[in-house]
Write a protein that holds these residues in place. Structure first.
Motif, PDB file in Angstrom:
ATOM      1  N   VAL A  16       0.661  -1.387  -0.007  1.00  0.00           N
ATOM      2  CA  VAL A  16       0.128  -0.026  -0.222  1.00  0.00           C
ATOM      3  C   VAL A  16       0.771   1.016   0.095  1.00  0.00           C
ATOM      4  N   TYR A  17       0.671   2.197  -1.074  1.00  0.00           N
ATOM      5  CA  TYR A  17       1.542   3.297  -1.332  1.00  0.00           C
ATOM      6  C   TYR A  17       0.705   4.371  -0.782  1.00  0.00           C
ATOM      7  N   TYR A  18       1.453   5.586  -0.529  1.00  0.00           N
ATOM      8  CA  TYR A  18       0.994   6.853  -0.400  1.00  0.00           C
ATOM      9  C   TYR A  18       1.472   7.577  -1.403  1.00  0.00           C
ATOM     10  N   THR A  19       0.664   8.213  -2.137  1.00  0.00           N
ATOM     11  CA  THR A  19       1.064   9.045  -3.636  1.00  0.00           C
ATOM     12  C   THR A  19       0.893  10.315  -3.327  1.00  0.00           C
ATOM     13  N   VAL A  20       1.953  11.381  -3.615  1.00  0.00           N
ATOM     14  CA  VAL A  20       1.899  12.711  -3.505  1.00  0.00           C
ATOM     15  C   VAL A  20       2.237  13.313  -4.858  1.00  0.00           C
ATOM     16  N   LYS A  49      -6.432  -3.204   3.394  1.00  0.00           N
ATOM     17  CA  LYS A  49      -5.550  -2.326   4.155  1.00  0.00           C
ATOM     18  C   LYS A  49      -5.522  -1.105   3.844  1.00  0.00           C
ATOM     19  N   ALA A  50      -5.603  -0.860   2.420  1.00  0.00           N
ATOM     20  CA  ALA A  50      -5.827   0.494   1.715  1.00  0.00           C
ATOM     21  C   ALA A  50      -7.093   1.260   2.033  1.00  0.00           C
ATOM     22  N   GLN A  58      -9.375  10.594   7.098  1.00  0.00           N
ATOM     23  CA  GLN A  58     -10.535  11.434   6.264  1.00  0.00           C
ATOM     24  C   GLN A  58     -10.604  11.321   4.770  1.00  0.00           C
ATOM     25  N   GLU A  59     -10.731   9.987   4.448  1.00  0.00           N
ATOM     26  CA  GLU A  59     -11.421   9.592   3.035  1.00  0.00           C
ATOM     27  C   GLU A  59     -10.154  10.098   2.127  1.00  0.00           C
ATOM     28  N   ASP A  60      -8.939  10.068   2.422  1.00  0.00           N
ATOM     29  CA  ASP A  60      -7.727  10.548   1.622  1.00  0.00           C
ATOM     30  C   ASP A  60      -7.442   9.322   0.460  1.00  0.00           C
ATOM     31  N   VAL A  61      -7.759   9.676  -0.995  1.00  0.00           N
ATOM     32  CA  VAL A  61      -7.722   8.567  -1.884  1.00  0.00           C
ATOM     33  C   VAL A  61      -6.317   8.581  -2.103  1.00  0.00           C
ATOM     34  N   SER A  62      -5.264   9.025  -1.587  1.00  0.00           N
ATOM     35  CA  SER A  62      -3.852   8.858  -2.156  1.00  0.00           C
ATOM     36  C   SER A  62      -3.266   7.678  -1.662  1.00  0.00           C
ATOM     37  N   PHE A  63      -4.142   6.562  -1.182  1.00  0.00           N
ATOM     38  CA  PHE A  63      -3.482   5.290  -0.786  1.00  0.00           C
ATOM     39  C   PHE A  63      -3.963   4.294  -2.131  1.00  0.00           C
ATOM     40  N   ILE A  64      -2.904   3.755  -2.545  1.00  0.00           N
ATOM     41  CA  ILE A  64      -2.890   2.961  -3.792  1.00  0.00           C
ATOM     42  C   ILE A  64      -2.106   1.444  -3.505  1.00  0.00           C
ATOM     43  N   VAL A  65      -2.641   0.557  -3.934  1.00  0.00           N
ATOM     44  CA  VAL A  65      -1.987  -0.721  -4.120  1.00  0.00           C
ATOM     45  C   VAL A  65      -1.328  -1.223  -5.460  1.00  0.00           C
TER      46      VAL A  65
END
Length: 70
Positions: A16-20, A49-50, A58-65
């Protein structure tokens, strides 16, 4: 739109990656992903997990698999 890619390699692991984006990515990059959780042997576990992280942030959609690469 979510799309599932079927991988026949049994040794594939997922993270699970957090993308900026933009200036947060640093340097001259438009996008950068940071490993946040994992690796997981099962794509379903990584997706769960994502989703859990999305709800707890808070519903952050920056988490991707994505496929985990060492």
């Amino acid at each position: 739109m979510l799309r599932k890619v079927i991988d026949t390699d049994q040794n594939t692991r997922y993270g699970v990656y957090y993308t900026v984006y933009g200036s947060l990515a640093g340097d001259d990059q438009l996008m950068r992903s940071y490993l946040w959780a994992g690796p997981y042997d099962d794509m379903k576990a990584a997706i769960n997990k994502a989703q859990e992280l999305r709800h707890s942030h808070q519903e952050d959609v920056s988490f991707i698999v994505k496929k985990y690469v060492e």
